[in-house]
Design an enzyme around this catalytic site. Sequence first.
Site, PDB file in Angstrom:
ATOM      1  N   GLY A  72      -8.981  50.530  20.156  1.00 55.64           N
ATOM      2  CA  GLY A  72      -9.099  50.059  21.532  1.00 55.64           C
ATOM      3  C   GLY A  72      -9.311  48.565  21.569  1.00 55.64           C
ATOM      4  O   GLY A  72      -9.093  47.870  20.565  1.00 55.64           O
ATOM      5  N   ASN A  73      -9.700  48.043  22.717  1.00 54.87           N
ATOM      6  CA  ASN A  73     -10.012  46.620  22.821  1.00 54.87           C
ATOM      7  C   ASN A  73     -11.180  46.425  23.778  1.00 54.87           C
ATOM      8  O   ASN A  73     -11.629  47.374  24.421  1.00 54.87           O
ATOM      9  CB  ASN A  73      -8.775  45.822  23.246  1.00 54.87           C
ATOM     10  CG  ASN A  73      -8.274  46.240  24.610  1.00 54.87           C
ATOM     11  OD1 ASN A  73      -8.936  46.019  25.620  1.00 54.87           O
ATOM     12  ND2 ASN A  73      -7.108  46.885  24.651  1.00 54.87           N
ATOM     13  N   ALA A  74     -11.650  45.198  23.847  1.00 54.85           N
ATOM     14  CA  ALA A  74     -12.917  44.929  24.552  1.00 54.85           C
ATOM     15  C   ALA A  74     -12.747  44.642  26.045  1.00 54.85           C
ATOM     16  O   ALA A  74     -13.697  44.215  26.694  1.00 54.85           O
ATOM     17  CB  ALA A  74     -13.618  43.745  23.882  1.00 54.85           C
TER      18      ALA A  74
END
Length: 407
Positions: free
Chosen positions: A211-213
Amino acid sequence: MSRIVLGVAGGIAAYKACELLRRLLGAGHDVTVVPTESALNFVGASTWAALSGKPVHTQVWDDVESVPHVKLGQQADLVMVAPATADLLARAATGRADDLLTNVLLTARAPVVFAPAMHTEMWTHPATQANVALLRQRGNVVVDPDSGRLTGADSGPGRLPEAAELFAIATAVLDDPSTAVRAAARDMAGLTVAVSAGGTREHLDPVRFLGNASSGLMGWALARAAVLRGARVRLLAANVAMPAPAATEVEQVISTADLGQAMGIAAKDSDIVVMAAALADFTPAQSSETKIKKRGGSGLTVDLVQTTDVLAGLAAARTDPAQVLVGFAAETPTAEHSLVELGTAKLHRKGCDLLVVNDVSGGNVFGRPDNEITLLDGDRVVGPLAGTKDSLAHAVWDAALDLRSRR
Ligand code: CTP
């Protein structure tokens, strides 16, 4: 620190104003609560006094020597009425001055925000709608109520937005008073927009993902701004923890493929599409339906394949030539390639009309309330513009509307 008058009219949603008051006080504002007499049937004066630390009055006859009905309105940086009942909207629209709150509304010269809450029949009644239209015409902000469960078994438009959302709107108006001007003008009425927000997740197995932030704050700000300006907003939310902005149609998605599919459908009848979500560019070639177990000390190699480019796909499939496609890009300029060069190349590669470029070389922008953006449309470069994500969201819509008007 700003001076805020929090007006509370007599509706069951008055209890939500307690939470709004706490948030406004927590942000360091000086808040005076002015309930109507009937509001006290729902939340008593002692609750407001204890929470705000100030005496609470409903009539102009209290504390007359300090002329509070004039002073409170004149000195306010913002007046927010939440909940605003049908009766309060009617009294405000006709300029009545029969209690302290309506007096404050007549003396206020700062932005005034009404957050209506009532049964659906009362909200959709032509009398209420005419009052709302008149209040907006006079420059007031009237927030569209949320849809959902009302008092009793009823359900429909008429719910007071959650305190977090009202707080976000109050903050947006205080930080950038032009927000109130745009919201009152309703310059996006009649438009349908689709906004993607958050960050996609690509699952390796049922519990693990790449995923990403991305927090979703920018997409949320875009949705909030467009609803305030009168648009119908479809929000495609990829793994965002926050409650959705009021009066938006929300669809939850997880992966880039989910988002691509949902956006493909939403974009078909949208006038403006904004891809603010951070999409995973790679996904596992295979994802396990059962949890991947440890393998006695040996490592795990995961093959990744590239995902489909949703924005480029939307540009290629576009059938409405008036549709405006907006992309976002986080870039790290180098000595060889400036931010504008990198952005312009991406704008053309993706085939979108407007690119919102972020210089991320200085650090992380994820989860922060403010940002700095440059807007590129192939002909013009606007920015860099610095501000809160809410105020930058308005700048993005302004640029998209400007592009539409030039077509
Ligand atoms: N985007 C998309 N589909 C993808 C990846 C990105 O639609 N699979 C969209 C994003 O939502 C954003 C825009 O494309 O609006 C630019 O995203 P970015 O990650 O900067 O683009 P990339 O094509 O991944 O560029 P780079 O090669 O610089 O990573």
